[in-house]
Design an enzyme around this catalytic site. Structure first.
Site, PDB file in Angstrom:
ATOM      1  N   GLY A  76       2.367   1.996  10.828  1.00  0.00           N
ATOM      2  CA  GLY A  76       3.270   3.139  10.683  1.00  0.00           C
ATOM      3  C   GLY A  76       3.938   3.562  11.976  1.00  0.00           C
ATOM      4  O   GLY A  76       4.507   4.640  12.071  1.00  0.00           O
ATOM      5  N   SER A 112       3.499  -2.433  10.347  1.00  0.00           N
ATOM      6  CA  SER A 112       4.954  -2.409  10.509  1.00  0.00           C
ATOM      7  C   SER A 112       5.627  -3.734  10.146  1.00  0.00           C
ATOM      8  O   SER A 112       6.568  -4.169  10.818  1.00  0.00           O
ATOM      9  CB  SER A 112       5.330  -1.977  11.937  1.00  0.00           C
ATOM     10  N   GLU A 122      -6.782   4.386   7.910  1.00  0.00           N
ATOM     11  CA  GLU A 122      -6.633   5.832   7.635  1.00  0.00           C
ATOM     12  C   GLU A 122      -7.903   6.392   6.993  1.00  0.00           C
ATOM     13  O   GLU A 122      -8.271   7.545   7.215  1.00  0.00           O
ATOM     14  CB  GLU A 122      -5.392   6.067   6.755  1.00  0.00           C
ATOM     15  N   ASN A 155       0.867  -1.181   0.000  1.00  0.00           N
ATOM     16  CA  ASN A 155       0.000   0.000   0.000  1.00  0.00           C
ATOM     17  C   ASN A 155       0.907   1.236   0.000  1.00  0.00           C
ATOM     18  O   ASN A 155       1.480   1.586   1.027  1.00  0.00           O
ATOM     19  CB  ASN A 155      -0.879  -0.043   1.265  1.00  0.00           C
ATOM     20  N   TRP A 156       1.031   1.850  -1.173  1.00  0.00           N
ATOM     21  CA  TRP A 156       1.956   2.984  -1.288  1.00  0.00           C
ATOM     22  C   TRP A 156       1.448   4.231  -0.568  1.00  0.00           C
ATOM     23  O   TRP A 156       2.182   5.190  -0.387  1.00  0.00           O
ATOM     24  CB  TRP A 156       2.180   3.326  -2.772  1.00  0.00           C
ATOM     25  N   LYS A 157       0.172   4.246  -0.241  1.00  0.00           N
ATOM     26  CA  LYS A 157      -0.465   5.436   0.364  1.00  0.00           C
ATOM     27  C   LYS A 157      -0.236   6.657  -0.527  1.00  0.00           C
ATOM     28  O   LYS A 157      -0.136   6.505  -1.745  1.00  0.00           O
ATOM     29  CB  LYS A 157       0.040   5.661   1.794  1.00  0.00           C
ATOM     30  N   GLU A 195      -5.299  -5.421  10.512  1.00  0.00           N
ATOM     31  CA  GLU A 195      -4.278  -4.398  10.752  1.00  0.00           C
ATOM     32  C   GLU A 195      -4.579  -3.680  12.065  1.00  0.00           C
ATOM     33  O   GLU A 195      -5.390  -2.740  12.084  1.00  0.00           O
ATOM     34  CB  GLU A 195      -4.295  -3.376   9.620  1.00  0.00           C
ATOM     35  N   HIS A 223      -9.421   0.882   4.917  1.00  0.00           N
ATOM     36  CA  HIS A 223      -8.132   1.066   5.605  1.00  0.00           C
ATOM     37  C   HIS A 223      -8.347   1.977   6.818  1.00  0.00           C
ATOM     38  O   HIS A 223      -9.183   2.891   6.773  1.00  0.00           O
ATOM     39  CB  HIS A 223      -7.103   1.691   4.646  1.00  0.00           C
TER      40      HIS A 223
END
Ligand code: PEP
Length: 251
Positions: free
Chosen positions: A174, A214, A98, A9-11, A168, A96
């Site tokens: 992160g 992570s 976020e 997931n490059w975000k 997750e 996700h």
């Protein structure tokens, strides 16, 4: 046997040129390797079209990081499932943490997205996981159960085998803090049992459940060797070819 799935997931990282460079590096390194797992990259929307052209002929598959639940219309700034299909996406990350925390997405909205993705033959990677506060209050299973039951509402037995679940824990994303392999395995086993009760034991045994939070080359092997951990959803460590490949090799 479930085949492992490693997704990056490059975000909101990598402009077009940076995306090209990273994909070329990945492609070159993976070309000489026999892969034990499926590999998915999820670049930002602006790089998807070019990414699809670049991964042609390689084993890398393409996913997006989000989508809206309508096909078209007055939804400024949104991108639809047919649009993602038109640029060659096979997967889409939905729910996700976020999206849930920064953009206020609720289970009901995420469920509409999951249903719409499936209707267009896009495979959702449905993310679930508890916050630190929820883990400390010992409500991890309750939270994950709600997210899965609501997120998969009305998803039929025919459709469920096209879904990937990503567990997750929010406190591990992160932050450099990884769930221990035992902590992760416990929740993965709980999710598999839940899926068995919602669908069937046989179906639950076929649904990939990824761990995310992570994951790095040096902790991937132990996490991925757990019975119910079928791959990883990787954030930070997928932005460098070397570390993403290190995780792929650990699978
Ligand atoms: C993620 O955002 O899905 C994720 C797992 O990020 P990181 O690997 O950086 O924790």
């Amino acid at each position: 046997m479930r085949r492992k799935v490693i997704a990056g997931n490059w975000k909101m990282n990598n402009d077009l040129q940076q995306s090209v460079t990273l994909i070329e590096e990945l492609k070159n390194s993976l070309a000489e390797k026999a892969l034990n797992c499926d590999v998915i990259i999820c670049p930002p929307f602006t790089s998807l079209y070019e990414a699809k052209k670049l991964i042609e002929g390689s084993l890398i598959k393409l996913g997006a990081q989000n989508m809206f639940y309508e096909d078209e219309g007055a939804f400024t700034g949104e991108v639809s499932a047919p649009m993602l299909k038109s640029v060659g996406c096979e997967y889409v990350i939905l729910g996700h943490s976020e999206r849930r925390t920064i953009f206020g997405e609720k289970d009901e909205m995420i469920n509409k997205k999951v249903k719409k993705a499936l209707a267009h033959n896009l495979k959702p990677i449905l993310c679930v996981g508890e916050t630190l506060e929820e883990r400390e209050k010992d409500v991890t299973e309750k939270v994950v159960k709600r997210q899965i039951e609501k997120g998969l509402n009305d998803v039929t037995p025919d459709e469920i085998l096209n879904v990937i679940i990503a567990y997750e824990p929010v406190w591990a994303i992160g932050t450099g803090k990884t769930a221990t392999p035992q902590q992760a395995q416990e929740v993965h086993a709980f999710i598999r049992k839940l899926l068995a009760s919602m669908y069937s034991k046989d179906f639950a045994a076929m649904i990939p459940i990824q761990y995310g939070g992570s994951v790095k080359p040096d902790n991937a092997k132990e996490l991925l060797s757990q019975k119910d951990i079928d791959g990883a959803l990787v954030g930070g460590a997928c932005l460098k070819a070397d570390s993403f490949i290190g995780i792929i090799e650990a699978a």
